[in-house]
Design an enzyme around this catalytic site. Structure first.
Site, PDB file in Angstrom:
ATOM      1  CE  LYS A   1      -4.329  -1.943   1.247  1.00 14.91           C
ATOM      2  NZ  LYS A   1      -4.714  -2.900   2.138  1.00 14.91           N
TER       3      LYS A   1
ATOM      4  CE  LYS B   1      -8.578 -10.983  -3.457  1.00 15.43           C
ATOM      5  NZ  LYS B   1     -10.027  -9.954  -3.477  1.00 15.43           N
TER       6      LYS B   1
ATOM      7  CE  LYS C   1     -14.349  -4.824   0.449  1.00 10.97           C
ATOM      8  NZ  LYS C   1     -13.166  -4.833   0.804  1.00 10.97           N
TER       9      LYS C   1
END
Ligand code: ATP
Ligand code: MG
Length: 336
Positions: free
Chosen positions: A115, A203, A206
């Site tokens: 991140k 995969k 969201k």
């Protein structure tokens, strides 16, 4: 009594992947053990604010707990539902553990590295959240923390911090079990990974932008069915469970098994050798549509007030347990 602890961030709507891969297995695990163990289900709202929040945080918090209930969570006196920020001991212990944690080990966390890579604007919360997570766990002496693979490193960090603290200040913390034992406890050695409907090599996530790649729990059920009908398959014209060569078809079989609560092997047997993908898609689409319709109906019947009542009891319990542990820690360190 032993304790299981789990939380799901309330930053945005969840996908069918989150539901089938994380929420539902957790609910089943909780129902299985809540007669002999404490089941702590908390909303990590302090973790939420390290990232963007999609929508209104308060609404998302209520919705997250409603999801557990709509997924079938059974309540009893051992099930405790609370919001992290309503239990100040989490932040307090986080600070103390910050003084035990090492820069090196925190910097090695893969989630942080991913991140923060190349970004000067990464907030300190993203760096420090595994330490807060350790506090979330250690305050309740939770031995079992059912989590996805992406969080294993954080469990190991928690174990290291607890052990280091205990060695320096005395036996205060219960050390959670090793990740291998966590996996065994969860009983999901073959962890479920629902695939992206358009790019089944990946995969379902969201954060993927393409609408037809993912099914969201608040999708119109008929629209969700259409997404299944338009899922990417292959040109081999033979239904077979083979995630490597036929990920699209295998994903549909996997989804079918989970939404109908049928063993995957049985679903594979039923469809073995079928050459018309349309037939399989139609069945999966129908079952996903039905599952979402039922889920949304259960969800709409849960009132906000009933969630606030759960929080009231859960937060009283959590504050009681957590502040007692915090006091032990403060005494050990010499702050009291
Ligand atoms: P993001 O794109 O923001 O990373 P995500 O959909 O990957 O979102 P996370 O918030 O990273 O979701 O993960 C929440 C939980 O859902 C985790 O326990 C994770 O292991 C599980 N999970 C995420 N995606 C899937 C999936 N496709 N299939 C099964 N489980 C999943
Ligand atoms: Mg993710």
């Amino acid at each position: 009594m032993k304790t299981i602890l789990t939380g799901i961030r309330a930053n945005s709507e969840l996908t069918l992947g989150n539901y089938l891969g994380a929420l539902l297995p957790m609910v089943r695990l909780a129902n299985k053990h809540s007669n002999e163990m404490n089941v702590n289900i908390f909303v990590p709202d302090l973790h939420s604010i390290i990232a963007e929040i999609d929508g209104d945080l308060q609404k998302n918090i209520l919705r997250t707990i409603k999801y557990y209930l709509a997924a079938g969570l059974e309540l009893n006196e051992n099930v405790h539902i609370y919001r992290q920020s309503y239990v100040p001991a989490h932040s307090e212990l986080c600070w103390i553990l910050n003084c035990v944690a090492l820069m090196g080990e925190a910097s090695r966390m893969t989630q942080f590295k991913e991140k923060s890579e190349g970004r000067d604007s990464c907030n300190v919360g993203i760096f420090d959240y595994p330490v807060l997570m350790a506090a979330d766990i250690l305050l309740y002496s939770a031995e079992y923390v059912p989590i996805g693979e992406d969080q294993f490193q954080h469990i190991e960090l928690t174990r290291n911090l607890a052990t280091r603290f205990n060695n320096k200040y005395g036996e205060v913390f219960v050390v959670p079990v090793k990740t291998a034992e966590q996996v065994k406890f969860m009983g999901i050695s073959d962890g479920v990974r629902i695939r992206d409907l358009l790019n089944p090599e990946k995969k379902m996530s969201k954060s993927t932008l393409a609408e037809n790649s993912k099914i969201m729990l608040d999708d119109d059920p008929a629209k969700a069915g259409k997404k299944i009908m338009s899922a990417t398959t292959d040109s081999l014209a033979k239904v077979k469970f083979d995630m490597f060569n036929q990920p699209g078809i295998s994903n549909l079989l996997q989804i079918e098994a989970l939404v109908t609560d049928t063993p995957l092997q049985d679903v594979i047997m039923t469809w073995a050798g079928e050459t018309r993908y349309g037939e399989l898609k139609k069945k999966v689409a129908e079952d996903v549509t039905r599952m979402l319709t039922d889920f949304q109906a259960r969800l709409s019947r849960i009132r906000d007030e009933s969630i606030y009542e759960l929080f009231e009891d859960g937060e009283e319990y959590a504050n009681h347990v957590a502040s007692a542990k915090l006091l032990e820690v403060q005494k050990a360190v010499g702050l009291r």
